[in-house]
Write a protein that holds these residues in place. Structure first.
Motif, PDB file in Angstrom:
ATOM      1  N   ALA B  20       0.843  -1.212   0.000  1.00 38.55           N
ATOM      2  CA  ALA B  20       0.000   0.000   0.000  1.00 38.55           C
ATOM      3  C   ALA B  20       0.868   1.249   0.000  1.00 38.55           C
ATOM      4  CB  ALA B  20      -0.918  -0.012   1.219  1.00 38.55           C
ATOM      5  N   LEU B  21       1.922   1.191   0.816  1.00 33.67           N
ATOM      6  CA  LEU B  21       2.820   2.351   0.916  1.00 33.67           C
ATOM      7  C   LEU B  21       3.477   2.648  -0.436  1.00 33.67           C
ATOM      8  CD1 LEU B  21       4.116   4.380   2.924  1.00 33.67           C
ATOM      9  CD2 LEU B  21       5.930   2.717   3.293  1.00 33.67           C
ATOM     10  N   ALA B  22       3.967   1.581  -1.069  1.00 36.29           N
ATOM     11  CA  ALA B  22       4.629   1.754  -2.374  1.00 36.29           C
ATOM     12  C   ALA B  22       3.653   2.336  -3.401  1.00 36.29           C
ATOM     13  CB  ALA B  22       5.171   0.421  -2.851  1.00 36.29           C
ATOM     14  N   MET B  23       2.431   1.803  -3.398  1.00 35.84           N
ATOM     15  CA  MET B  23       1.424   2.277  -4.354  1.00 35.84           C
ATOM     16  C   MET B  23       1.105   3.757  -4.119  1.00 35.84           C
ATOM     17  SD  MET B  23       0.588  -0.031  -6.412  1.00 35.84           S
ATOM     18  CE  MET B  23       1.665  -1.438  -6.479  1.00 35.84           C
ATOM     19  N   TRP B  24       0.953   4.116  -2.854  1.00 34.73           N
ATOM     20  CA  TRP B  24       0.574   5.499  -2.554  1.00 34.73           C
ATOM     21  C   TRP B  24       1.722   6.467  -2.810  1.00 34.73           C
ATOM     22  CZ3 TRP B  24      -2.445   3.821   2.425  1.00 34.73           C
ATOM     23  CH2 TRP B  24      -3.711   3.355   2.035  1.00 34.73           C
ATOM     24  N   LEU B  25       2.956   6.003  -2.556  1.00 32.79           N
ATOM     25  CA  LEU B  25       4.095   6.872  -2.862  1.00 32.79           C
ATOM     26  C   LEU B  25       4.187   7.096  -4.384  1.00 32.79           C
ATOM     27  CD1 LEU B  25       6.828   5.600  -0.356  1.00 32.79           C
ATOM     28  CD2 LEU B  25       5.658   7.801  -0.323  1.00 32.79           C
ATOM     29  N   THR B  26       3.935   6.011  -5.139  1.00 34.54           N
ATOM     30  CA  THR B  26       3.934   6.143  -6.605  1.00 34.54           C
ATOM     31  C   THR B  26       2.801   7.081  -7.043  1.00 34.54           C
ATOM     32  OG1 THR B  26       4.540   3.809  -6.566  1.00 34.54           O
ATOM     33  CG2 THR B  26       4.170   4.776  -8.729  1.00 34.54           C
ATOM     34  N   ALA B  27       1.656   6.948  -6.365  1.00 33.62           N
ATOM     35  CA  ALA B  27       0.521   7.828  -6.689  1.00 33.62           C
ATOM     36  C   ALA B  27       0.891   9.288  -6.424  1.00 33.62           C
ATOM     37  CB  ALA B  27      -0.695   7.426  -5.861  1.00 33.62           C
ATOM     38  N   ILE B  28       1.589   9.520  -5.298  1.00 33.30           N
ATOM     39  CA  ILE B  28       2.011  10.899  -4.978  1.00 33.30           C
ATOM     40  C   ILE B  28       2.911  11.431  -6.104  1.00 33.30           C
ATOM     41  CG2 ILE B  28       3.473  12.283  -3.413  1.00 33.30           C
ATOM     42  CD1 ILE B  28       2.367  10.627  -1.091  1.00 33.30           C
ATOM     43  N   LEU B  29       3.876  10.584  -6.519  1.00 33.30           N
ATOM     44  CA  LEU B  29       4.784  10.997  -7.606  1.00 33.30           C
ATOM     45  C   LEU B  29       4.004  11.278  -8.893  1.00 33.30           C
ATOM     46  CD1 LEU B  29       7.888   8.672  -7.112  1.00 33.30           C
ATOM     47  CD2 LEU B  29       7.765  11.144  -6.818  1.00 33.30           C
ATOM     48  N   SER B  30       3.021  10.415  -9.159  1.00 29.96           N
ATOM     49  CA  SER B  30       2.210  10.607 -10.369  1.00 29.96           C
ATOM     50  C   SER B  30       1.489  11.951 -10.321  1.00 29.96           C
ATOM     51  CB  SER B  30       1.183   9.491 -10.521  1.00 29.96           C
ATOM     52  OG  SER B  30       1.815   8.252 -10.461  1.00 29.96           O
ATOM     53  N   ARG B  35       0.167  13.436 -13.547  1.00 30.03           N
ATOM     54  CA  ARG B  35      -0.436  12.244 -14.158  1.00 30.03           C
ATOM     55  C   ARG B  35      -1.576  11.798 -13.228  1.00 30.03           C
ATOM     56  NH1 ARG B  35       1.740  11.171 -19.258  1.00 30.03           N
ATOM     57  NH2 ARG B  35       3.925  11.741 -19.249  1.00 30.03           N
ATOM     58  N   SER B  36      -2.647  12.547 -13.249  1.00 32.54           N
ATOM     59  CA  SER B  36      -3.722  12.318 -12.280  1.00 32.54           C
ATOM     60  C   SER B  36      -4.378  10.951 -12.419  1.00 32.54           C
ATOM     61  CB  SER B  36      -4.768  13.412 -12.415  1.00 32.54           C
ATOM     62  OG  SER B  36      -4.223  14.624 -12.007  1.00 32.54           O
ATOM     63  N   ARG B  37      -4.595  10.518 -13.652  1.00 34.22           N
ATOM     64  CA  ARG B  37      -5.265   9.220 -13.860  1.00 34.22           C
ATOM     65  C   ARG B  37      -4.398   8.075 -13.353  1.00 34.22           C
ATOM     66  NH1 ARG B  37      -8.688   9.110 -19.466  1.00 34.22           N
ATOM     67  NH2 ARG B  37     -10.180  10.680 -18.847  1.00 34.22           N
ATOM     68  N   THR B  38      -3.103   8.141 -13.651  1.00 37.63           N
ATOM     69  CA  THR B  38      -2.181   7.107 -13.162  1.00 37.63           C
ATOM     70  C   THR B  38      -2.162   7.144 -11.634  1.00 37.63           C
ATOM     71  OG1 THR B  38      -0.858   7.775 -15.052  1.00 37.63           O
ATOM     72  CG2 THR B  38       0.131   6.164 -13.575  1.00 37.63           C
ATOM     73  N   GLY B  39      -2.142   8.357 -11.114  1.00 38.08           N
ATOM     74  CA  GLY B  39      -2.136   8.528  -9.661  1.00 38.08           C
ATOM     75  C   GLY B  39      -3.353   7.888  -9.028  1.00 38.08           C
ATOM     76  N   LEU B  40      -4.507   8.121  -9.649  1.00 39.33           N
ATOM     77  CA  LEU B  40      -5.755   7.557  -9.133  1.00 39.33           C
ATOM     78  C   LEU B  40      -5.706   6.025  -9.148  1.00 39.33           C
ATOM     79  CD1 LEU B  40      -8.559   8.548  -8.122  1.00 39.33           C
ATOM     80  CD2 LEU B  40      -9.382   8.170 -10.436  1.00 39.33           C
ATOM     81  N   LEU B  41      -5.125   5.487 -10.193  1.00 37.64           N
ATOM     82  CA  LEU B  41      -5.008   4.025 -10.329  1.00 37.64           C
ATOM     83  C   LEU B  41      -4.132   3.450  -9.217  1.00 37.64           C
ATOM     84  CD1 LEU B  41      -5.950   1.889 -12.482  1.00 37.64           C
ATOM     85  CD2 LEU B  41      -3.603   1.983 -13.323  1.00 37.64           C
ATOM     86  N   PHE B  42      -2.995   4.098  -8.975  1.00 37.70           N
ATOM     87  CA  PHE B  42      -2.105   3.624  -7.904  1.00 37.70           C
ATOM     88  C   PHE B  42      -2.748   3.796  -6.535  1.00 37.70           C
ATOM     89  CE2 PHE B  42       1.381   3.930 -11.076  1.00 37.70           C
ATOM     90  CZ  PHE B  42       1.921   2.678 -10.879  1.00 37.70           C
ATOM     91  N   MET B  43      -3.465   4.896  -6.382  1.00 41.74           N
ATOM     92  CA  MET B  43      -4.150   5.135  -5.104  1.00 41.74           C
ATOM     93  C   MET B  43      -5.169   4.028  -4.833  1.00 41.74           C
ATOM     94  SD  MET B  43      -6.004   8.611  -3.843  1.00 41.74           S
ATOM     95  CE  MET B  43      -7.467   8.535  -4.839  1.00 41.74           C
ATOM     96  N   LEU B  44      -5.887   3.662  -5.871  1.00 36.42           N
ATOM     97  CA  LEU B  44      -6.899   2.602  -5.765  1.00 36.42           C
ATOM     98  C   LEU B  44      -6.242   1.254  -5.445  1.00 36.42           C
ATOM     99  CD1 LEU B  44     -10.023   2.448  -6.225  1.00 36.42           C
ATOM    100  CD2 LEU B  44      -9.483   1.459  -8.442  1.00 36.42           C
ATOM    101  N   THR B  45      -5.104   0.980  -6.093  1.00 42.26           N
ATOM    102  CA  THR B  45      -4.405  -0.296  -5.845  1.00 42.26           C
ATOM    103  C   THR B  45      -3.914  -0.356  -4.390  1.00 42.26           C
ATOM    104  OG1 THR B  45      -3.606   0.014  -8.109  1.00 42.26           O
ATOM    105  CG2 THR B  45      -2.732  -1.871  -6.898  1.00 42.26           C
ATOM    106  N   GLY B  46      -3.375   0.756  -3.909  1.00 45.14           N
ATOM    107  CA  GLY B  46      -2.932   0.817  -2.512  1.00 45.14           C
ATOM    108  C   GLY B  46      -4.087   0.602  -1.560  1.00 45.14           C
ATOM    109  N   TRP B  47      -5.221   1.218  -1.909  1.00 44.67           N
ATOM    110  CA  TRP B  47      -6.421   1.078  -1.078  1.00 44.67           C
ATOM    111  C   TRP B  47      -6.868  -0.385  -1.029  1.00 44.67           C
ATOM    112  CZ3 TRP B  47     -11.611  -0.084  -2.615  1.00 44.67           C
ATOM    113  CH2 TRP B  47     -12.559   0.106  -1.607  1.00 44.67           C
ATOM    114  N   LEU B  48      -6.778  -1.058  -2.196  1.00 45.54           N
ATOM    115  CA  LEU B  48      -7.166  -2.479  -2.248  1.00 45.54           C
ATOM    116  C   LEU B  48      -6.260  -3.321  -1.361  1.00 45.54           C
ATOM    117  CD1 LEU B  48      -8.079  -2.943  -6.014  1.00 45.54           C
ATOM    118  CD2 LEU B  48      -9.624  -3.053  -4.063  1.00 45.54           C
ATOM    119  N   CYS B  49      -4.972  -2.966  -1.293  1.00 44.98           N
ATOM    120  CA  CYS B  49      -4.042  -3.680  -0.407  1.00 44.98           C
ATOM    121  C   CYS B  49      -4.512  -3.582   1.049  1.00 44.98           C
ATOM    122  CB  CYS B  49      -2.633  -3.077  -0.500  1.00 44.98           C
ATOM    123  SG  CYS B  49      -1.776  -3.450  -2.016  1.00 44.98           S
TER     124      CYS B  49
END
Lengths: 422, 270
Positions: B20-30, B35-49
């Motif tokens: 989750a941490l990795a996904m959210w950090l990637t989302a922050i970078l996005s 890159r809002s859409r990519t960010g949203l995708l990573f945020m969602l993946t982290g949330w699923l974790c």
């Protein structure tokens, strides 16, 4: 900067309309005599008048200020009473008191000074102090006046306001003036004693509409946890609890030490002659486990029985090395239940079961199972019960429901505006 | 399968949290690189974790994972991205989403660095139908309110350094967050009172936790009154919001550190 204390400045300070500074000054000035009362009364608690005087006073008090708010809504003093500044000032004073009460180290209370002073002013028991009660009374005055003022211009849109403020008022009035009607008595019952319906002495005596006796007790516990205890030379102990609960074939790790449970008996008794543990059905028996501990690289450290002990067996630890022992922690209770025989005044007998979160209602009284003799565990012979009666509880709960409904009404069912965040 | 089985629970918990941490950090970078859409995708993946971890814990512990501080932090981290996603669609502003994700990352890091002894035990007082609604409602409200406090602090700090006034429209959205959080906090507190009456004989016992919950509730009530009565004092509104959030954090984390905590009946972690 100089402090201007000329008559003109004093006049301008108290000139209407009053705002937050004046409100804080008023609350402070009213609290001081009440603080003096608290000190002079040697720390005795603030009490509300007995029934029915408490209800009459509460109703008259609230309606007088509602009427003032309704009839004189244009007067500056009424505007101030019904406004935001007075309750805000009250809130500030109460918050400061509550912060002091929760942040005060207990060591200070043990000192002759200021410990004795704090005890006299009931700082750790604020809810029963005169000055705190005074602040609540000011809040009641302000809320009553504000509601009275709003009634004059009542509309559907103001329903949320009425619900929240009416709810808070109802809770404060019922909880403050209702304390004299509240019964809260702790009793201990012994197993199989003769039924009785009368508890307490003299003016604190209560009589239930049924005779009760404590018939049986059941205790269900979780399996125990294991812990590694490191004892220092100065007598200090460091307890490291294992992750998970004890059962046969379970394995636990504490960095370099591994422990495997070879055998686990949930209800065991220690046999003195054979120095062994065996299974038993005796109530109150303790759990025991045969464990094997290994060090780094699987090096054998120790093997033996450990137990948290109980009323019929001693505690047994497993020494691993100098200053380090493996212990079994006492199991956490999962559920405990008391069976009461209840004989109603009309002669109708019944058996009732009490558990935590499930009190027994007899007439206006609620009976709660609070505790048991923990060292005796399931073999307990006594249990602690609390008998309560709060005739104004229904008003407090009505107030709670009104507050909940009102906050949703006020905040959720109103137009949502957009804007930027940062 | 239970926690005592050979499955290394610690490893699963840490893996899920690190994921989750990795996904959210990637989302922050996005989001930083727009890159809002990519960010949203990573945020969602982290949330699923985090959701998967909560489901895993619930099944394995055989009880709702809401007892300890670490468990409530997981729920907090779970609700934050949901609010972020709602805000993303309603008021798309990258800075806010980054702040929310940062807060969720802090919760994950705290849980990774101070792992708790997860076990199945739950004290008898917690076995109540009020338990789940009380905690869930509180956690949703804490997510909204803590977020509003964080954004208010951000606005105050930026206004201080830029030496400029804060626009009233910035206060409106913060009020919207309080509009969601405050009624839920009220509900959580009163659910707690109903539960306390059943479990401890009294709906209010002035326990340190209850006292601080009341202080927090009062602070947000003051904020709401100030917002309605002093619409133009945006800085004052935000300052009160920050103070209220400090009270909220003390209620949640700080009460156990107060001297009076020894007498608290709200201690379930030990």
């Amino acid at each position: 900067m100089t402090l201007d204390i000329s008559p003109n400045s004093q006049k301008s300070f108290w000139k209407q309309p009053w705002r937050l500074r004046q409100s804080v000054a008023v609350v402070f000035c009213l609290s001081l005599p009440l603080l003096a009362v608290q000190l002079l009364s040697n720390g005795s608690p603030a009490v509300s008048p007995p029934y029915p005087a408490n209800r009459i006073i509460a109703i008259v008090f609230v309606f007088v200020f509602m009427a003032i708010g309704f009839l004189f809504s244009k007067r500056l003093i009424v505007r101030w009473l019904a406004g935001l500044h007075l309750p805000l000032a009250c809130g500030i004073v109460m918050t400061v008191l509550l912060i002091i009460a929760t942040c005060l180290p207990s060591a200070i209370l043990e000192l002759p000074f200021p410990g004795l002073f704090f005890k006299k002013i009931r700082i750790t028991n604020l809810q029963h102090s005169w000055y705190f009660a005074g602040c609540i009374l000011i809040l009641i005055i302000s809320l009553s006046t504000a509601i009275g003022k709003k009634i004059r211009h009542l509309s559907f849109r103001k329903m949320g306001f009425m619900l929240v403020h009416g709810g808070v008022l109802l809770v404060l009035v019922a909880a403050t003036f209702g304390t004299s009607e509240v019964v809260d008595m702790q009793i201990r019952l012994r197993l199989n004693n003769s039924p009785k319906n009368s508890f307490g002495l003299h003016e604190k005596k209560i009589t239930l509409p049924a005779k009760i006796s404590f018939a049986s007790f059941e205790l269900e516990s979780y399996p125990p946890a294991l812990a590694l205890v490191t004892r220092a030379d100065n007598g200090g102990e460091k307890i490291t609890k294992a992750n998970g609960l004890c059962k046969k074939d379970a394995e636990f790790n504490w960095n370099e030490i591994s422990v495997k449970v070879l055998d686990f008996i949930p209800s065991a008794i220690h046999e003195m002659i054979s120095n062994d543990w065996r299974k038993t059905e005796v109530k109150g028996a303790c759990p025991a486990a045969l464990v094997r501990a290994t060090g780094p690289n699987g090096k054998f450290l120790a093997q033996g029985w450990i137990s948290c002990g109980g009323p019929f067996s001693n505690t047994e630890e497993l020494p691993l090395s100098i200053g380090r022992v493996l212990v079994m922690l006492s199991p956490t209770p999962k559920k405990f239940q008391a069976e009461l025989n209840v004989l109603m005044d009309n002669g109708q007998p019944s058996r009732k079961f009490l558990t935590v979160n499930h009190p027994l209602k007899i007439g206006d009284y609620d009976i709660y199972l609070m505790d048991y003799d923990v060292p005796m565990g399931a073999a307990t012979r006594t249990a602690g019960f609390t008998i309560t009666k709060d005739p104004l509880l229904k008003y407090v709960y009505t107030g709670f429901v009104m507050i909940m409904a009102g906050t949703f009404w006020m905040l959720w069912f109103r137009p949502w505006k957009g804007g930027s965040l940062c | 399968m239970s926690l005592n089985d050979s499955v290394n629970t610690d490893l699963i918990i840490r893996t899920a949290l690190c994921g989750a941490l990795a996904m959210w950090l990637t989302a922050i970078l996005s989001y930083v690189f727009k890159r809002s859409r990519t960010g949203l995708l990573f945020m969602l993946t982290g949330w699923l974790c985090v959701v998967a971890l909560l489901v895993f814990l619930w099944i394995n512990l055989g009880r709702p994972p809401m007892r300890t501080m670490g468990e409530t932090k997981l729920w907090f981290a779970c609700f934050l991205p949901v609010i972020a996603a709602i805000l993303h669609f309603k008021f798309p502003q990258r800075a806010v989403t980054i702040l929310i994700l940062f807060l969720a990352c802090v919760m994950c890091v705290k849980d990774i660095l101070s792992p708790e002894a997860f076990d199945q035990t739950m004290r008898p007082a917690l076995r109540s139908p009020w338990f789940i609604p009380h905690v869930v409602v509180y956690m949703v409200s804490y997510s909204c309110l803590a977020l509003s406090g964080l954004i208010a602090l951000w606005n105050l700090v930026t206004a201080f350094f830029k030496n400029e006034e804060i626009e009233p429209s910035k206060g409106t959205i913060l009020f919207n967050l309080v509009q969601i959080g405050f009624p839920l906090m009220t509900m959580g507190m009163l659910f707690g009172a109903f539960w306390a009456k059943e479990a401890w004989t009294n709906y209010w016992s002035w326990d340190p936790k209850e006292t601080w919950a009341l202080i927090t509730w009062g602070a947000y009530a003051i904020y709401i009154h100030v917002y309605w009565r002093m619409q133009k004092s945006v800085k004052l509104q935000m300052f009160i919001l920050v103070l209220a959030t400090i009270a909220l954090l003390i209620t949640w984390f700080g009460v156990s550190m107060l001297p009076s905590a020894a007498q608290s009946i709200h201690t379930y972690s030990k």
